[in-house]
Structures are given as structure tokens and as C-alpha cells.
Design an enzyme around this catalytic site. Structure first.
Site, PDB file in Angstrom:
ATOM      1  N   LYS A 227     -54.840 -61.628 -23.664  1.00 21.15           N
ATOM      2  CA  LYS A 227     -56.118 -62.317 -23.738  1.00 21.15           C
ATOM      3  C   LYS A 227     -56.071 -63.531 -24.650  1.00 21.15           C
ATOM      4  O   LYS A 227     -56.938 -64.395 -24.568  1.00 21.15           O
ATOM      5  CB  LYS A 227     -57.196 -61.345 -24.232  1.00 21.15           C
ATOM      6  CG  LYS A 227     -56.935 -60.796 -25.621  1.00 21.15           C
ATOM      7  CD  LYS A 227     -57.999 -59.784 -26.019  1.00 21.15           C
ATOM      8  CE  LYS A 227     -57.711 -59.218 -27.408  1.00 21.15           C
ATOM      9  NZ  LYS A 227     -58.709 -58.206 -27.805  1.00 21.15           N
ATOM     10  N   SER A 229     -52.753 -65.163 -25.662  1.00 13.96           N
ATOM     11  CA  SER A 229     -51.524 -65.957 -25.641  1.00 13.96           C
ATOM     12  C   SER A 229     -50.700 -65.641 -24.405  1.00 13.96           C
ATOM     13  O   SER A 229     -50.946 -64.660 -23.701  1.00 13.96           O
ATOM     14  CB  SER A 229     -50.690 -65.683 -26.900  1.00 13.96           C
ATOM     15  OG  SER A 229     -50.289 -64.326 -26.937  1.00 13.96           O
ATOM     16  N   ASP A 365     -56.006 -54.756 -34.553  1.00 11.94           N
ATOM     17  CA  ASP A 365     -55.863 -54.627 -33.099  1.00 11.94           C
ATOM     18  C   ASP A 365     -54.702 -53.699 -32.777  1.00 11.94           C
ATOM     19  O   ASP A 365     -53.951 -53.923 -31.824  1.00 11.94           O
ATOM     20  CB  ASP A 365     -55.660 -55.993 -32.450  1.00 11.94           C
ATOM     21  CG  ASP A 365     -55.819 -55.942 -30.929  1.00 11.94           C
ATOM     22  OD1 ASP A 365     -56.491 -55.013 -30.440  1.00 11.94           O
ATOM     23  OD2 ASP A 365     -55.259 -56.801 -30.238  1.00 11.94           O
TER      24      ASP A 365
END
Length: 483
Positions: A227, A229, A365
């Protein structure tokens, strides 16, 4: 000299007429053949030949001016009406002059409908026809389709006597207008943004410069997309001042914010980039995002082997985790036995503790998608969104990471995997009361702790999270005091 009577005489008129008939008018083909003659004694023929040559030179110059004037424009302007000689008059016209053909008298061209007079109707009595007549309006709408954009193929509606109603014509007109705007947006997006598995011209130029400078030997292709790179595999170059590994990856951050719209949430509250954050310029945000990941890798991961990192605007050159152009599998896709999965769990737990307590970072993340398994070791990737624990949402991000890790390993059958709440307290060193293991209550405690820490940071500028005690156990959570 002769008198006026002789001039007006019928005999002299016949004599002049015979002299004129002795020099017949020459066509273009005859003039061309006469041009090959060695000499001529007719002044009229010489004049016609010179005029023909002049007209041809004029047309050639006019053709060059037309080409220069139009350039690469999709809509061209013709100088046909200014020509002296048209192809159908010149028998030796070349094939490249076909588009000069005069179509004003084309017998196959459909006639446009007659315009309605200003009074709004034609005819009288029962034969009166107003401008609102269905057939007349239909033919007019068909003729007005010629005014659409050149890329819209309207066909020969007039030749087929096509009659378009006002509703159909308005729908077609609105559709053409919408398609023009959409095409312009797509062209703009293609030229100025990084798309799925592709790069914009600016990024492509930066990659070419890296190859020319010797940083990279070649760029092989895309190995992963996300989302935020696009990742390319490349071979390292031969720089003497800064050696580059044999296999590297290019992490190109996308310049479009469509897939990752809450990206500013991780930057604007980070004290390192707070003053430089600008929500109005996407390219500046992307460069800050790349700089943030490089900063997290170099200055914070000091307890791990330092990675090979190079940055050029929004492109990062990183070490390749894999072998022979084959990237290491994600933990989600790795086929591991029960013992290897248990070993991976303990490695992840240890890395989360080091990341929080020694590197002073929260991954923010962390999941099975950002963990690689290579040669029996766990590798954490994608730290561009990592923040400090003192971030206003740092503990919330940590709880989300713990939930992802605990859920994944519990589903994979690791009996030793801690619960979400126990994992959070183990990693952070805090002693947040678990209670009835209600997530809402646990999150409320975390938010309250973040709020208390934010107030202290604003007043004193230091972290207030309690650290672990000397005996290794988590410290008690004491009420806040200003003493």
C-alpha cells in the site's frame, strides 16, 4: 500604323484569331514534357512553365509552414485553400500529397441539414415546420456530433440519415465531456505518480542515474508491492567509497496517497518531523516517509546488525533478504514445522522487546506480512511507520502489533504463545491491569496512560513510562504526581 477602320475590320479580326489558335493551351503533363525540350521559341509556353514551377515551389513552402505550425498537435490546421496547384491538377503528384485532396466538391459527402430561419419555422399552413420538429432536430443533433473531440469516433451519421433525439445527444455530449476529463486525469496521474508495479518518469530517471553512477549494476524487476511502496530487485554496483552488496532491493515509495491515506498520522505527531510536515505537498510527505525509515534503520536498530541503507529522495536501497534473486518468504507463507514455528515465536518476542526497550521504537505495523523467515532466523521489515513509545498513539500501535502476533501464532498451534494482554505487558514492561480481559477496558487504560504521558511531555519534555524493576518483574502502575 493603321487606321481605326482597319483595326475594326473583320479581316484583321480573323487574322488575330488564327494567330492565337496557333498556340494552344498546355496541360500540366504537356508542360512537363516540354520542360525536357532543349529550347523553345514560344514566349507563352515559357511563361506557363515558369508559372508552374513557381506554383510548385510555393506549395512546397506552404507545406513546410503547415507542418511547422501544427507540430505534434492532435488537431491540425490545413493550408489547403492557399495552394496554387492541387493534386488532381498535377498528374505527377506524390503519395504524400494525398491529404491535400480537395473535398469541397466531394459527391459522396452528405449534405448538412438546412438551418431554420430566424423566424423559427418554414412553410405555411399545414406544411409549416418549426425548429422543434422531431426529424429536423434529429438531423441537426447528428450534424452537431462533428463538434465532438477528435478522439470520439462518431461515424457517418449524416450519410445514414441518422436522427438523434435531444435526450440521446445530451447524454452523448455529457459522456464525451466526462471521458475527456477522465483521460486528462489519467494522463496526469500516469506522468506524475507511482502506480502499481510502475514508476513515474521522475522516479525512473532517478533509477537510471543510480545505474549510471555505479550504485547499481542493473535493475531486474518488481518482487513485491504494497500500500505504500513498490520493491524492485537489483544487483549492486562497484562503488569504492561505499560498497554495495551483490543483491539489493529498491524500495520506491508511492507518490499517490490513495491506498494509504492515514499516513500523516505517523509523521505529524513525531517530534523529529513535526516542524517539517506539510499535508499539502504529497511529494514532500513521501520524502519524509523515506527519511523516517532510513532514520529508524540507522539510528535506532543499533542492537541489530546495521543494514546497508542508501537514500535518494523517495527511493531507498536496502540489503536483499534472500538468495539468488529469490526473496525470503513471509512468515505467513513459510512452511514451518511445530518446532520452527515455536522458535520463530520466541525470536519475534525477543525482537519486540529489544525494539521497544533498547531501540525505543514501536513497529506500528507488525504482522505476519512484515516478518520474513530466512535461514532459520526472523527478519522484521517495513519500519517506515515506526514511532517512539512517547508518540500520542504509540501504546495503541503496540497493542495492535501484539494482537496481530498473538493471533497469528495461536492459530498456528503454538501453545506457548501469550495472550494479547500478557504479550503487551511483557514487551512494554508495564503492568496494565488485565481485569476481566475486556479489550475495551484495556484500551481505556492504555489511552489514559498515553494522555498522562503526553501531558508530562508537554510540561517537562521527558518520558514518564515506568521501566522494569531490578528483579525482572513489571513495575506497579502508580498514580501520577507532580512532586
Amino acid at each position: 500604323s493603321c487606321s481605326l477602320a482597319e483595326v475594326m475590320s473583320e479581316q484583321l479580326a480573323r487574322q488575330l484569331d488564327e494567330e492565337n489558335n496557333s498556340f494552344p493551351a498546355l496541360t500540366g503533363s504537356e508542360l512537363l514534357t516540354a520542360d525536357e525540350a532543349a529550347d523553345t521559341t514560344s514566349d507563352l509556353m515559357l511563361a506557363q512553365m515558369l508559372q508552374m514551377q513557381f506554383d510548385r515551389e510555393f506549395d512546397d513552402q506552404l507545406r513546410r509552414e503547415e507542418k511547422k505550425f501544427n507540430g505534434d498537435s492532435k488537431v491540425s490546421i490545413s493550408f489547403e485553400n492557399y495552394r496554387k496547384v492541387h493534386p488532381y491538377e498535377d498528374s505527377d503528384s506524390s503519395e504524400d500529397e494525398v491529404d491535400w485532396q480537395d473535398t469541397r466538391d466531394d459527391p459522396y459527402r452528405a449534405e448538412k441539414p438546412q438551418t431554420t430561419p430566424r423566424k423559427g419555422f418554414t412553410g405555411k399552413g399545414k406544411n409549416i415546420t418549426t425548429k422543434h420538429d422531431e426529424v429536423t432536430c434529429g438531423r441537426k443533433n447528428t450534424a452537431r456530433m462533428d463538434n465532438f473531440a477528435p478522439e470520439v469516433h462518431v461515424g457517418d451519421g449524416l450519410g445514414m440519415d441518422l436522427k438523434l433525439s435531444n435526450q440521446v445527444f445530451n447524454s452523448l455530449k455529457q459522456h464525451c465531456y466526462s471521458e475527456q476529463r477522465r483521460s486528462a486525469r489519467l494522463h496526469e496521474k500516469k506522468e506524475h505518480s507511482t502506480a502499481e508495479q510502475a514508476v513515474d518518469p521522475r522516479t525512473r530517471l532517478l533509477m537510471y542515474k543510480m545505474v549510471n553512477a555505479g550504485v547499481l549494476e542493473n535493475i531486474n524487476g518488481c518482487i513485491s508491492t504494497g500500500k505504500e511502496s513498490v520493491v524492485f530487485h537489483a544487483n549492486g554496483g562497484s562503488l569504492e567509497e561505499q560498497p554495495v552488496p551483490d543483491e539489493v532491493v529498491l524500495k520506491v515509495f508511492k507518490t499517490t496517497l490513495n491506498e494509504f491515506k492515514n499516513r500523516d498520522r505517523y509523521i505529524k505527531d513525531d517530534y523529529r518531523f513535526k516542524d517539517r510536515f506539510s499535508k499539502l505537498n504529497p511529494r514532500k510527505i513521501i520524502r519524509l516517509w523515506a527519511e523516517k525509515e532510513m532514520h529508524n534503520l540507522w539510528s535506532r536498530w543499533w542492537s541489530f546488525p546495521p543494514p546497508d541503507v542508501m537514500k535518494k529522495k523517495h527511493i531507498l536501497v536496502l540489503s536483499f533478504i534472500g538468495k539468488d534473486h529469490v526473496p525470503a518468504p513471509k512468515l505467513k507463507d513459510a512452511m514451518l514445522g511445530s518446532e520452527d514455528m515455536k522458535d520463530a515465536y520466541y525470536q519475534v518476542l525477543q525482537m519486540m522487546q529489544k525494539l521497544y526497550q533498547e531501540c525505543n521504537l514501536v513497529h506500528a505495523d507488525l504482522s505476519e506480512y512484515n516478518i520474513l523467515w530466512h535461514e532459520g532466523k526472523v527478519w522484521l521489515i517495513d519500519v517506515s511507520q515506526s514511532v517512539e513509545p512517547t508518540h500520542p498513539h504509540g501504546l495503541e500501535f503496540l497493542f495492535r502489533d501484539c494482537r496481530n502476533v498473538a493471533t497469528f501464532f495461536q492459530k498456528r498451534g503454538v501453545s506457548e504463545a501469550l495472550s494479547v494482554y500478557e504479550l503487551f505487558n511483557t514487551v512494554s514492561g508495564l503492568n496494565v491491569p488485565v481485569g476481566a480481559e475486556d479489550e475495551a477496558e484495556f484500551m481505556a487504560e492504555i489511552v489514559a496512560l498515553e494522555k498522562r504521558n503526553e501531558d508530562h511531555v508537554q510540561r517537562r519534555g521527558k518520558k514518564t513510562f515506568p521501566v522494569a524493576t531490578e528483579d525482572g518483574g513489571p513495575p506497579p502502575l502508580k498514580p501520577d504526581t507532580d512532586d
